[in-house]
Design a protein around this motif. Structure first.
Motif: not given
Length: 80
Positions: A6-16, A20-23, A39-47
């Protein structure tokens, strides 16, 4: 259950969920005409936080984990 994104406009993130986004081994976003978006990105928990905003439009996300692949559509709405 199947992985979901799910894309979240508010914080420009993808909720997964159920993934496991860390993998993540590979992560790509394509625009509606099939062009790969830089695109460049960073992972934090499930986002997955995108470092740059995408213009409003329809996109296709492709995430590859160790043994799973997630392909889905995502809509980016114009900012207000």
């Amino acid at each position: 259950t199947n992985p979901k994104l799910l894309y979240c406009n508010a914080d420009n993130s993808l909720i997964v969920s159920n993934f496991n986004p860390n993998e993540i081994k590979n992560f790509f976003i394509y625009n509606s005409v099939g062009e790969k978006m830089p695109v460049s990105y960073r992972v934090n928990r499930n986002k997955i936080f995108l470092n740059d905003k995408l213009p409003a439009g329809l996109y296709f996300a492709n995430l590859i984990e160790n043994n799973k692949q997630l392909n889905c559509k995502m809509l980016v709405f114009p900012e207000r």
